[in-house]
Structure formats: structure tokens, C-alpha cells
Design a protein around this motif. Sequence first.
Motif, PDB file in Angstrom:
ATOM      1  N   TYR A   1       0.824  -1.207   0.000  1.00  0.00           N
ATOM      2  CA  TYR A   1       0.000   0.000   0.000  1.00  0.00           C
ATOM      3  C   TYR A   1       0.860   1.260   0.000  1.00  0.00           C
ATOM      4  O   TYR A   1       0.585   2.212  -0.727  1.00  0.00           O
ATOM      5  N   ALA A   2       1.914   1.264   0.811  1.00  0.00           N
ATOM      6  CA  ALA A   2       2.773   2.438   0.910  1.00  0.00           C
ATOM      7  C   ALA A   2       3.475   2.735  -0.416  1.00  0.00           C
ATOM      8  O   ALA A   2       3.698   3.902  -0.747  1.00  0.00           O
ATOM      9  N   THR A   3       3.792   1.700  -1.180  1.00  0.00           N
ATOM     10  CA  THR A   3       4.478   1.939  -2.448  1.00  0.00           C
ATOM     11  C   THR A   3       3.560   2.526  -3.509  1.00  0.00           C
ATOM     12  O   THR A   3       4.030   3.242  -4.388  1.00  0.00           O
ATOM     13  N   ILE A   4       2.274   2.232  -3.445  1.00  0.00           N
ATOM     14  CA  ILE A   4       1.369   2.768  -4.473  1.00  0.00           C
ATOM     15  C   ILE A   4       0.720   4.083  -4.065  1.00  0.00           C
ATOM     16  O   ILE A   4       0.174   4.779  -4.914  1.00  0.00           O
ATOM     17  N   LEU A   5       0.814   4.446  -2.787  1.00  0.00           N
ATOM     18  CA  LEU A   5       0.139   5.662  -2.312  1.00  0.00           C
ATOM     19  C   LEU A   5       0.560   6.927  -3.054  1.00  0.00           C
ATOM     20  O   LEU A   5      -0.313   7.690  -3.485  1.00  0.00           O
ATOM     21  N   PRO A   6       1.848   7.228  -3.234  1.00  0.00           N
ATOM     22  CA  PRO A   6       2.203   8.486  -3.912  1.00  0.00           C
ATOM     23  C   PRO A   6       1.595   8.610  -5.311  1.00  0.00           C
ATOM     24  O   PRO A   6       1.127   9.685  -5.695  1.00  0.00           O
ATOM     25  N   GLY A   7       1.568   7.521  -6.067  1.00  0.00           N
ATOM     26  CA  GLY A   7       0.964   7.569  -7.401  1.00  0.00           C
ATOM     27  C   GLY A   7      -0.530   7.822  -7.347  1.00  0.00           C
ATOM     28  O   GLY A   7      -1.081   8.564  -8.168  1.00  0.00           O
ATOM     29  N   LEU A   8      -1.193   7.221  -6.357  1.00  0.00           N
ATOM     30  CA  LEU A   8      -2.630   7.446  -6.210  1.00  0.00           C
ATOM     31  C   LEU A   8      -2.916   8.881  -5.782  1.00  0.00           C
ATOM     32  O   LEU A   8      -3.887   9.494  -6.239  1.00  0.00           O
TER      33      LEU A   8
ATOM     34  N   PHE B   1      -6.714  -1.282   2.478  1.00  0.00           N
ATOM     35  CA  PHE B   1      -6.107   0.037   2.294  1.00  0.00           C
ATOM     36  C   PHE B   1      -7.231   1.049   2.289  1.00  0.00           C
ATOM     37  O   PHE B   1      -7.882   1.276   1.277  1.00  0.00           O
ATOM     38  N   ASP B   2      -7.504   1.634   3.458  1.00  0.00           N
ATOM     39  CA  ASP B   2      -8.569   2.620   3.617  1.00  0.00           C
ATOM     40  C   ASP B   2      -8.059   3.988   3.219  1.00  0.00           C
ATOM     41  O   ASP B   2      -7.109   4.506   3.814  1.00  0.00           O
ATOM     42  N   LEU B   3      -8.700   4.582   2.213  1.00  0.00           N
ATOM     43  CA  LEU B   3      -8.345   5.918   1.746  1.00  0.00           C
ATOM     44  C   LEU B   3      -9.578   6.793   1.771  1.00  0.00           C
ATOM     45  O   LEU B   3     -10.697   6.305   1.598  1.00  0.00           O
ATOM     46  N   ILE B   4      -9.356   8.083   1.968  1.00  0.00           N
ATOM     47  CA  ILE B   4     -10.444   9.040   1.859  1.00  0.00           C
ATOM     48  C   ILE B   4     -10.014  10.144   0.910  1.00  0.00           C
ATOM     49  O   ILE B   4      -8.897  10.646   0.998  1.00  0.00           O
ATOM     50  N   ALA B   5     -10.892  10.462  -0.016  1.00  0.00           N
ATOM     51  CA  ALA B   5     -10.634  11.514  -0.996  1.00  0.00           C
ATOM     52  C   ALA B   5     -11.606  12.653  -0.741  1.00  0.00           C
ATOM     53  O   ALA B   5     -12.812  12.432  -0.611  1.00  0.00           O
ATOM     54  N   CYS B   6     -11.065  13.858  -0.664  1.00  0.00           N
ATOM     55  CA  CYS B   6     -11.880  15.053  -0.438  1.00  0.00           C
ATOM     56  C   CYS B   6     -11.689  16.007  -1.602  1.00  0.00           C
ATOM     57  O   CYS B   6     -10.548  16.309  -1.970  1.00  0.00           O
TER      58      CYS B   6
END
Length: 147
Positions: free
Chosen positions: A22-29, A50-55
Motif C-alpha cells: 500500500y505504501a508503495t502505491i500511495l504516492p501515485g494514487l 487500504f482505507d483511503l479518503i478523498a476530499c
Amino acid sequence: MSVESAAPKKQRLACQSYALVYATILPGLQQIAREHGYALAVHGSMATDFDLIACPWTDGATDAETMIEAIRERVVAHFPVGYQLSGELVPNPQPKPHGRLGWAFHFDFTHPLHTSNGRSAPYLDISVMPRLNPHPPRKETTPCPGN
């Protein structure tokens, strides 16, 4: 140390390895989200999913579906055969409190490394806050006397 006492630690360590993925793909996301006018942040432990929140962050933020599709395409592109996101296992999006919409994309880890260990594959769980109507135009104000 008995085999029984070692098993929980081994299972726990195996799940923690998902956090590295998850940490490796986070910057690209986050880059994709930013390009679509959103801020993307982690919320959760990353132990299993991998819980993400988009605002929405800019006035020009795209609709949530457009951003989510771009994120899905990026993740699929980074995983070799056997590590692609599988079909949707739950209907997407799911309504959430406060107008959020949630998407869950499960990794299809069909590689023997992941199917032989008896644990479920990781997945992305992304909640997107709704865009609000743009702020109404400001009323023109009259200058204060003496200015």
C-alpha cells in the motif's frame, strides 16, 4: 517456542506486509487524486485493507467516478498478471454517512504465495466526500465611509 504460539505471529507479520504494498502505491494514487482536484489520505491501519479518503480540494474537482476509474487503472497497471484488481465483489459505489460514496476493489492474488496461506487478499477501500455546489458569488459591498 511451540508451533501453535508461532502461528499467530507469522500470520500477523504476513498481513503487515500488505502495508508495504500500500505504501508503495500511495504516492501515485495521491498524484492522480491531485490531478482530479482531490486530496487523498490514508485512514486506517493498512493491516489488511487500504482505507483511503478523498476530499474535493479545488473548484475544478472532477466527479468521483472519473477519479476512481483513474485510480483503478493505475493500480491494475502496476501489478503483473495474477496481481490485478479483480472484478467488483460488492456493488460500487456504496453509500456512506454524510454523503460519502465508497468503492472497494479487491486484489485478485491468484499467485500460489497468496492462495496457500489461508488469508484473504488485500483490497482498496476508497471513500469520496461529495463535491458541494460552488460558493455563490459574493455580493458587492459598498465601501465604508472614510475609506
